[in-house]
Design an enzyme around this catalytic site. Structure first.
Site, mmCIF file in Angstrom:
data_model
loop_
_atom_site.group_PDB
_atom_site.id
_atom_site.type_symbol
_atom_site.label_atom_id
_atom_site.label_comp_id
_atom_site.label_asym_id
_atom_site.label_seq_id
_atom_site.Cartn_x
_atom_site.Cartn_y
_atom_site.Cartn_z
ATOM 1 N N ASN A 209 0.847 -1.196 0.000
ATOM 2 C CA ASN A 209 0.000 0.000 0.000
ATOM 3 C C ASN A 209 0.880 1.243 0.000
ATOM 4 O OD1 ASN A 209 0.509 0.850 2.837
ATOM 5 N ND2 ASN A 209 -0.357 -1.161 3.230
ATOM 6 N N ASP A 278 -4.612 -6.006 5.344
ATOM 7 C CA ASP A 278 -5.685 -6.738 6.027
ATOM 8 C C ASP A 278 -5.813 -8.158 5.481
ATOM 9 O OD1 ASP A 278 -6.531 -4.659 7.726
ATOM 10 O OD2 ASP A 278 -7.541 -3.687 6.054
ATOM 11 N N LYS A 288 7.628 -18.155 -10.329
ATOM 12 C CA LYS A 288 6.934 -17.005 -10.912
ATOM 13 C C LYS A 288 5.662 -17.468 -11.642
ATOM 14 C CE LYS A 288 7.456 -13.391 -14.272
ATOM 15 N NZ LYS A 288 8.093 -13.046 -15.514
ATOM 16 N N ASP A 305 -4.912 -9.305 13.177
ATOM 17 C CA ASP A 305 -4.939 -7.884 13.528
ATOM 18 C C ASP A 305 -3.962 -7.654 14.692
ATOM 19 O OD1 ASP A 305 -5.532 -5.348 14.616
ATOM 20 O OD2 ASP A 305 -7.488 -5.405 13.610
ATOM 21 N N ILE A 306 -2.831 -7.066 14.379
ATOM 22 C CA ILE A 306 -1.779 -6.896 15.391
ATOM 23 C C ILE A 306 -2.279 -6.013 16.532
ATOM 24 C CG2 ILE A 306 0.596 -6.111 15.786
ATOM 25 C CD1 ILE A 306 0.982 -6.429 12.691
ATOM 26 N N PHE A 322 -4.363 3.609 14.781
ATOM 27 C CA PHE A 322 -4.585 4.619 13.752
ATOM 28 C C PHE A 322 -5.764 4.184 12.897
ATOM 29 C CE2 PHE A 322 -1.364 7.991 13.249
ATOM 30 C CZ PHE A 322 -0.620 7.722 14.384
ATOM 31 N N LYS A 336 -13.786 1.713 15.762
ATOM 32 C CA LYS A 336 -12.548 0.923 15.915
ATOM 33 C C LYS A 336 -12.025 0.987 17.343
ATOM 34 C CE LYS A 336 -11.012 0.939 11.343
ATOM 35 N NZ LYS A 336 -10.394 1.661 10.264
ATOM 36 N N LYS A 340 -11.896 -2.601 19.102
ATOM 37 C CA LYS A 340 -10.581 -3.181 19.392
ATOM 38 C C LYS A 340 -10.142 -2.912 20.835
ATOM 39 C CE LYS A 340 -9.021 -2.815 14.578
ATOM 40 N NZ LYS A 340 -7.850 -2.786 13.685
HETATM 41 N N1 CTP Z 1 -3.719 -2.952 12.141
HETATM 42 C C1 CTP Z 1 -2.938 -3.966 12.670
HETATM 43 N N2 CTP Z 1 -2.925 -5.198 12.081
HETATM 44 C C2 CTP Z 1 -3.674 -5.458 10.993
HETATM 45 C C3 CTP Z 1 -4.470 -4.441 10.442
HETATM 46 C C4 CTP Z 1 -4.472 -3.201 11.043
HETATM 47 O O1 CTP Z 1 -2.244 -3.719 13.653
HETATM 48 N N3 CTP Z 1 -3.630 -6.675 10.450
HETATM 49 C C5 CTP Z 1 -3.743 -1.646 12.812
HETATM 50 C C6 CTP Z 1 -3.117 -0.516 12.052
HETATM 51 O O2 CTP Z 1 -1.743 -0.378 12.371
HETATM 52 C C7 CTP Z 1 -3.932 0.675 12.510
HETATM 53 C C8 CTP Z 1 -5.313 0.085 12.710
HETATM 54 O O3 CTP Z 1 -5.096 -1.287 12.959
HETATM 55 O O4 CTP Z 1 -3.488 1.148 13.760
HETATM 56 C C9 CTP Z 1 -6.182 0.240 11.513
HETATM 57 O O5 CTP Z 1 -7.347 -0.455 11.751
HETATM 58 P P1 CTP Z 1 -8.113 -1.333 10.648
HETATM 59 O O6 CTP Z 1 -9.356 -1.805 11.263
HETATM 60 O O7 CTP Z 1 -7.240 -2.333 10.045
HETATM 61 O O8 CTP Z 1 -8.373 -0.247 9.608
HETATM 62 P P2 CTP Z 1 -8.419 -0.311 8.086
HETATM 63 O O9 CTP Z 1 -7.922 -1.565 7.542
HETATM 64 O O10 CTP Z 1 -7.732 0.939 7.624
HETATM 65 O O11 CTP Z 1 -9.947 -0.102 7.803
HETATM 66 P P3 CTP Z 1 -11.229 -1.058 7.782
HETATM 67 O O12 CTP Z 1 -11.194 -1.927 9.008
HETATM 68 O O13 CTP Z 1 -12.277 -0.032 7.860
HETATM 69 O O14 CTP Z 1 -11.158 -1.822 6.539
#
Ligand code: CTP
Length: 413
Positions: A209, A278, A288, A305-306, A322, A336, A340
């Site tokens: 990204n 995500d 390849k 989700d970390i 964030f 969120k 979370k």
């Molecule tokens: N984050 C994380 N691990 C993931 C995905 C996201 O730690 N696998 C953290 C990001 O570092 C950020 C926050 O989660 O702090 C973003 O939240 P998230 O729900 O993932 O937001 P988005 O993917 O941007 O949006 P959405 O859920 O609306 O798709």
């Protein structure tokens, strides 16, 4: 706060009128001391206009010495900042020379001294300059920067002076003038994730990204300046590792998850500034992938989700997430925060590519029971303000233990 701003003869001196303004905006009285070669790059007239004080430049100026001698001036200063600091002034400071007003003041002051080196990157990497840097640092002089990027000479590398706003924030920031490296996060360990992740598809391709990592890196630097030990788990970015920060490089979301959990037990505060993928491809081809039909489909699976996993730990650190949203910013961010179980969320609008790879950002911050808006500002100064807010919320949440984990949050649309 009284600041002596020493200006030496490097091209970055053209930024010093701006630096004076930023210092004064933060409430500082600024006395400028120029070297003779600084005059080649910036005029006394401009500096006098922005500082509101006559410029000092000569140890032998009888009139100036009669009104305030160099020893009185050295005592007057709460801090001395030399910006830009050339290789030449670093060498003179390292040798303890006192052949001009500026170097004499540095020897005569008991207040903290900071320098912001600025020079061509090959000069900066020269062993003589690096030896002087190490010696000055050892003697307690704060070395601010340099930054990396394109240089006035047309080359690219480390050697740019830090931006005026960042310098002003540091020198007027908590703890600096007291001579303490101590700040609001002294004794605390802060773990930060930053940058994008890379999810491999086959040996030559990946999904990623547009995150530049600038916000996470700026937070790492700000937390370090606030006195914290800082561990940064960084996805692939094009930024120099901030000096003094423990950087752990990772590539994929899985790597970032593992590294974060390896380190999190040591953290008092966790800031998830990374733009973690995500989803990742279900399987990574070991060869390849050759093109075949008109369409192709890559099956993806959710990554861990970390942020949520850290917040759910029994002994979770103070956890800050964030939220990057293109619409309904506040509503999604607060959702969120609650979902979370975070202590705080920093929401920014990424519509039309805003925030990505930019040097500036505007955010809305929410925590259980409150919120605060931060208008558009350099990511470096925004990071300092966010670290201040995080530390005061951390104190409120952990110090008294009386804050509810969740309550009504004000929405400011
Ligand atoms: N984050 C994380 N691990 C993931 C995905 C996201 O730690 N696998 C953290 C990001 O570092 C950020 C926050 O989660 O702090 C973003 O939240 P998230 O729900 O993932 O937001 P988005 O993917 O941007 O949006 P959405 O859920 O609306 O798709």
């Amino acid at each position: 706060m009284n600041i002596i701003l020493g200006i030496t003869g490097g091209i970055a001196a053209y930024k010093t009128p701006e630096l004076v303004r930023r210092l004064r905006e933060r409430g500082a009285d600024v006395q400028i001391v120029m070297t003779a070669s600084a005059r080649e790059f910036v005029t006394e007239t401009a500096l006098q206009a922005v500082s509101g004080q006559p410029i000092r430049d000569n140890l032998w100026d009888k009139a100036a010495e009669a009104s305030m001698s160099h020893i009185e001036l050295a005592r007057w200063a709460d801090a001395v900042l030399i910006a830009p600091a050339t290789a030449e002034v670093m060498a003179r400071l390292a040798s303890g020379a006192a052949g001009d007003l500026l170097t004499t003041l540095v020897l005569a002051t008991q207040s903290p001294v900071a320098i912001a080196p600025a020079m061509n990157h090959v000069m900066w990497n020269n062993p003589a300059v690096q030896a002087n840097r190490a010696l000055l640092e050892e003697r307690g002089i704060a070395i601010l920067g340099p930054d990396s990027g394109s240089q006035a000479c047309g080359e690219t590398g480390a050697g740019r002076m830090l931006e005026p706003d960042e310098l002003a924030a540091t020198v007027t920031g908590p703890g600096f003038a007291d001579g303490q490296p101590a700040g609001v996060l002294t004794g605390k360990t802060v773990l930060i994730t930053a940058g994008p992740t890379r999810e491999p598809i086959d040996p030559v391709r990946y999904m990623t990204n547009r995150s530049s990592g600038k916000m996470g890196y700026a937070l790492a630097t700000a937390a370090l300046r606030a006195g914290a030990r800082v561990m940064l788990v960084s996805g692939p970015v094009d930024l120099p590792p901030p000096r003094g920060v423990e950087v752990h490089d990772v590539l994929s979301a899985d790597d970032m998850y593992r590294k974060t959990h390896e380190l999190v037990a040591e953290a008092d505060v966790f800031i998830a500034a990374a733009a973690v993928a995500d989803y990742r491809p279900v399987s990574v081809a070991d060869k390849k992938i050759k093109k075949s039909g008109e369409r192709m489909t890559i099956e993806m699976v959710r990554t861990e989700d970390i942020l949520a996993s850290v917040a759910a730990l029994p002994e979770a650190p103070f956890t800050v997430g964030f939220a990057a949203e293109t619409d309904r910013l506040n509503e999604y961010a607060i959702d969120k925060l609650e979902r979370k179980q975070l202590d705080m969320i920093v929401a920014n609008c990424v519509r039309d590519g805003k925030a990505f790879d930019a040097d500036e950002n505007a955010v809305e911050v929410f925590w259980p029971g409150g919120g605060q808006a931060f208008p558009l500002a350099a990511k470096t100064s925004l990071a300092t303000d966010l670290v201040d807010l995080i530390s005061s919320r951390y104190e409120a949440a952990r110090g008294t233990g009386t804050e509810p984990r969740l309550s009504v949050v004000s929405i400011k649309d």
